[in-house]
Design a protein around this motif. Structure first.
Motif, PDB file in Angstrom:
ATOM      1  N   PRO A  23      -9.798   0.100  -7.643  1.00 43.28           N
ATOM      2  CA  PRO A  23     -10.795  -0.807  -7.059  1.00 43.28           C
ATOM      3  C   PRO A  23     -10.938  -0.588  -5.553  1.00 43.28           C
ATOM      4  CG  PRO A  23      -8.748  -1.970  -7.477  1.00 43.28           C
ATOM      5  CD  PRO A  23      -8.570  -0.592  -8.023  1.00 43.28           C
ATOM      6  N   VAL A  24     -12.141  -0.876  -5.046  1.00 40.69           N
ATOM      7  CA  VAL A  24     -12.363  -0.852  -3.602  1.00 40.69           C
ATOM      8  C   VAL A  24     -12.248  -2.256  -3.032  1.00 40.69           C
ATOM      9  CG1 VAL A  24     -13.770   1.233  -3.622  1.00 40.69           C
ATOM     10  CG2 VAL A  24     -14.882  -1.000  -3.852  1.00 40.69           C
ATOM     11  N   ALA A  25     -12.271  -3.253  -3.907  1.00 35.59           N
ATOM     12  CA  ALA A  25     -12.117  -4.642  -3.473  1.00 35.59           C
ATOM     13  C   ALA A  25     -11.616  -5.476  -4.644  1.00 35.59           C
ATOM     14  CB  ALA A  25     -13.445  -5.201  -2.957  1.00 35.59           C
ATOM     15  N   VAL A  26     -10.804  -6.470  -4.303  1.00 31.91           N
ATOM     16  CA  VAL A  26     -10.300  -7.424  -5.286  1.00 31.91           C
ATOM     17  C   VAL A  26     -10.512  -8.802  -4.690  1.00 31.91           C
ATOM     18  CG1 VAL A  26      -8.270  -8.257  -6.528  1.00 31.91           C
ATOM     19  CG2 VAL A  26      -8.558  -5.808  -6.132  1.00 31.91           C
ATOM     20  N   MET A  27     -10.978  -9.733  -5.514  1.00 34.58           N
ATOM     21  CA  MET A  27     -11.254 -11.075  -5.009  1.00 34.58           C
ATOM     22  C   MET A  27     -10.800 -12.098  -6.041  1.00 34.58           C
ATOM     23  SD  MET A  27     -14.899 -12.493  -3.662  1.00 34.58           S
ATOM     24  CE  MET A  27     -14.744 -12.168  -1.932  1.00 34.58           C
ATOM     25  N   GLY A  28     -10.192 -13.184  -5.576  1.00 32.39           N
ATOM     26  CA  GLY A  28      -9.784 -14.268  -6.455  1.00 32.39           C
ATOM     27  C   GLY A  28      -8.354 -14.125  -6.921  1.00 32.39           C
ATOM     28  N   GLU A  29      -7.901 -15.146  -7.625  1.00 31.58           N
ATOM     29  CA  GLU A  29      -6.531 -15.196  -8.135  1.00 31.58           C
ATOM     30  C   GLU A  29      -6.547 -15.576  -9.611  1.00 31.58           C
ATOM     31  OE1 GLU A  29      -3.767 -14.405  -6.447  1.00 31.58           O
ATOM     32  OE2 GLU A  29      -4.980 -13.955  -4.689  1.00 31.58           O
ATOM     33  N   GLY A  30      -5.546 -15.133 -10.345  1.00 32.25           N
ATOM     34  CA  GLY A  30      -5.392 -15.527 -11.744  1.00 32.25           C
ATOM     35  C   GLY A  30      -6.585 -15.136 -12.594  1.00 32.25           C
ATOM     36  N   LEU A  31      -7.049 -16.061 -13.427  1.00 34.25           N
ATOM     37  CA  LEU A  31      -8.181 -15.788 -14.317  1.00 34.25           C
ATOM     38  C   LEU A  31      -9.496 -15.622 -13.576  1.00 34.25           C
ATOM     39  CD1 LEU A  31      -7.405 -18.197 -17.302  1.00 34.25           C
ATOM     40  CD2 LEU A  31      -7.012 -15.732 -17.161  1.00 34.25           C
ATOM     41  N   ASP A  32      -9.548 -16.048 -12.318  1.00 30.81           N
ATOM     42  CA  ASP A  32     -10.777 -15.927 -11.533  1.00 30.81           C
ATOM     43  C   ASP A  32     -10.850 -14.613 -10.764  1.00 30.81           C
ATOM     44  OD1 ASP A  32     -11.663 -18.426 -12.361  1.00 30.81           O
ATOM     45  OD2 ASP A  32     -10.590 -19.451 -10.756  1.00 30.81           O
ATOM     46  N   ARG A  33      -9.862 -13.750 -10.909  1.00 29.79           N
ATOM     47  CA  ARG A  33      -9.822 -12.484 -10.167  1.00 29.79           C
ATOM     48  C   ARG A  33     -10.884 -11.531 -10.688  1.00 29.79           C
ATOM     49  NH1 ARG A  33      -4.311  -9.813  -8.545  1.00 29.79           N
ATOM     50  NH2 ARG A  33      -4.618 -11.425  -7.007  1.00 29.79           N
ATOM     51  N   VAL A  34     -11.525 -10.804  -9.763  1.00 31.46           N
ATOM     52  CA  VAL A  34     -12.501  -9.772 -10.101  1.00 31.46           C
ATOM     53  C   VAL A  34     -12.187  -8.518  -9.283  1.00 31.46           C
ATOM     54  CG1 VAL A  34     -14.314 -11.412 -10.759  1.00 31.46           C
ATOM     55  CG2 VAL A  34     -14.206 -10.599  -8.409  1.00 31.46           C
ATOM     56  N   TRP A  35     -12.557  -7.364  -9.838  1.00 28.78           N
ATOM     57  CA  TRP A  35     -12.293  -6.069  -9.223  1.00 28.78           C
ATOM     58  C   TRP A  35     -13.613  -5.346  -9.034  1.00 28.78           C
ATOM     59  CZ3 TRP A  35      -9.517  -8.504 -12.876  1.00 28.78           C
ATOM     60  CH2 TRP A  35      -8.143  -8.645 -12.686  1.00 28.78           C
ATOM     61  N   ALA A  36     -13.830  -4.744  -7.845  1.00 25.73           N
ATOM     62  CA  ALA A  36     -15.049  -3.984  -7.566  1.00 25.73           C
ATOM     63  C   ALA A  36     -14.719  -2.494  -7.507  1.00 25.73           C
ATOM     64  CB  ALA A  36     -15.666  -4.438  -6.251  1.00 25.73           C
ATOM     65  N   TYR A  37     -15.609  -1.688  -8.086  1.00 29.19           N
ATOM     66  CA  TYR A  37     -15.461  -0.238  -8.108  1.00 29.19           C
ATOM     67  C   TYR A  37     -16.788   0.376  -7.684  1.00 29.19           C
ATOM     68  CZ  TYR A  37     -11.777  -1.775 -11.290  1.00 29.19           C
ATOM     69  OH  TYR A  37     -10.714  -2.427 -11.852  1.00 29.19           O
ATOM     70  N   ASP A  38     -16.757   1.382  -6.824  1.00 26.26           N
ATOM     71  CA  ASP A  38     -17.966   2.049  -6.362  1.00 26.26           C
ATOM     72  C   ASP A  38     -18.017   3.475  -6.886  1.00 26.26           C
ATOM     73  OD1 ASP A  38     -17.904   0.541  -3.048  1.00 26.26           O
ATOM     74  OD2 ASP A  38     -18.729  -0.204  -4.931  1.00 26.26           O
ATOM     75  N   ILE A  39     -19.216   3.909  -7.279  1.00 30.36           N
ATOM     76  CA  ILE A  39     -19.438   5.288  -7.677  1.00 30.36           C
ATOM     77  C   ILE A  39     -19.906   6.029  -6.434  1.00 30.36           C
ATOM     78  CG2 ILE A  39     -20.752   6.843  -9.174  1.00 30.36           C
ATOM     79  CD1 ILE A  39     -18.909   4.991 -10.736  1.00 30.36           C
TER      80      ILE A  39
END
Length: 187
Positions: free
Chosen positions: A136-152
């Motif tokens: 991932p290039v970014a991670v946001m949130g904690e626990g079940l609310d966590r999301v991961w961003a990936y860039d092409i």
């Protein structure tokens, strides 16, 4: 004919305790009702889908949706939300923003499709479960609310993972750039 007082009847019902047979009848009736609902309403939708691709519905929390939108904010281009299947029907060639809310069993197959079809500059944000092999290039949130961003990127997936959790990182390439540039390939 004398009519019974409804208050007396209600009081009598409240004071009465259920016997073993009555409890068994209530449990059997509840189980039969649950099975009937499952068999008639839910099961037909799963019959045609291989077991490994069955993705149960689990609603996203308001915070999880906000985290996804934060990582997509300000990005131009078409957006698609893959949350009710494995993406087989969706053409991703012109999508620059992809939101993924799927079960872990589907993610490895989806990674292959995303790598093959997404244009350079696209961003994928995965909710609840990270993509298994991408950095991932970014991670946001904690626990079940966590999301991961990936860039092409031009050289394939962004391999940069220098971020602090909760802080989105801007895409390293222009998201509005054409998908095919000389010397670049989507991996």
């Amino acid at each position: 004919m004398e009519q019974d007082d409804p208050t007396e009847e209600l009081t009598e019902l409240r004071e009465r305790r259920l016997g073993a047979l009555e409890l068994l009848q209530v449990a059997a009736g509840s189980g039969l009702t649950a099975y009937a609902v499952w068999a008639l309403l839910l099961q037909p939708g799963f019959r045609r889908v291989p077991l490994r691709l069955q993705v149960p519905y689990v609603g996203a929390s308001a915070q999880q949706v906000e985290n996804v939108l934060s990582l997509m904010r300000g990005r131009p281009g078409r957006m698609v939300d893959l949350g009710s299947g494995d993406g087989r029907i969706v053409s991703l060639r012109d999508c620059y923003n992809v939101s993924v809310f799927l079960a872990p069993s589907v993610l490895p197959m989806l990674e292959t499709k995303l790598q093959a079809e997404l244009p350079m500059g696209a961003r994928v944000v995965s909710g609840r479960f990270p993509l298994p092999t991408w950095e991932p290039v970014a991670v946001m949130g904690e626990g079940l609310d966590r999301v991961w961003a990936y860039d092409i990127r031009c050289d394939g997936l962004s391999r940069e993972a220098a971020f602090s959790p909760g802080t989105p990182i801007q895409a390293a390439v222009d998201p509005g750039a054409p998908a095919a540039q000389p010397g670049c390939q989507t991996q």
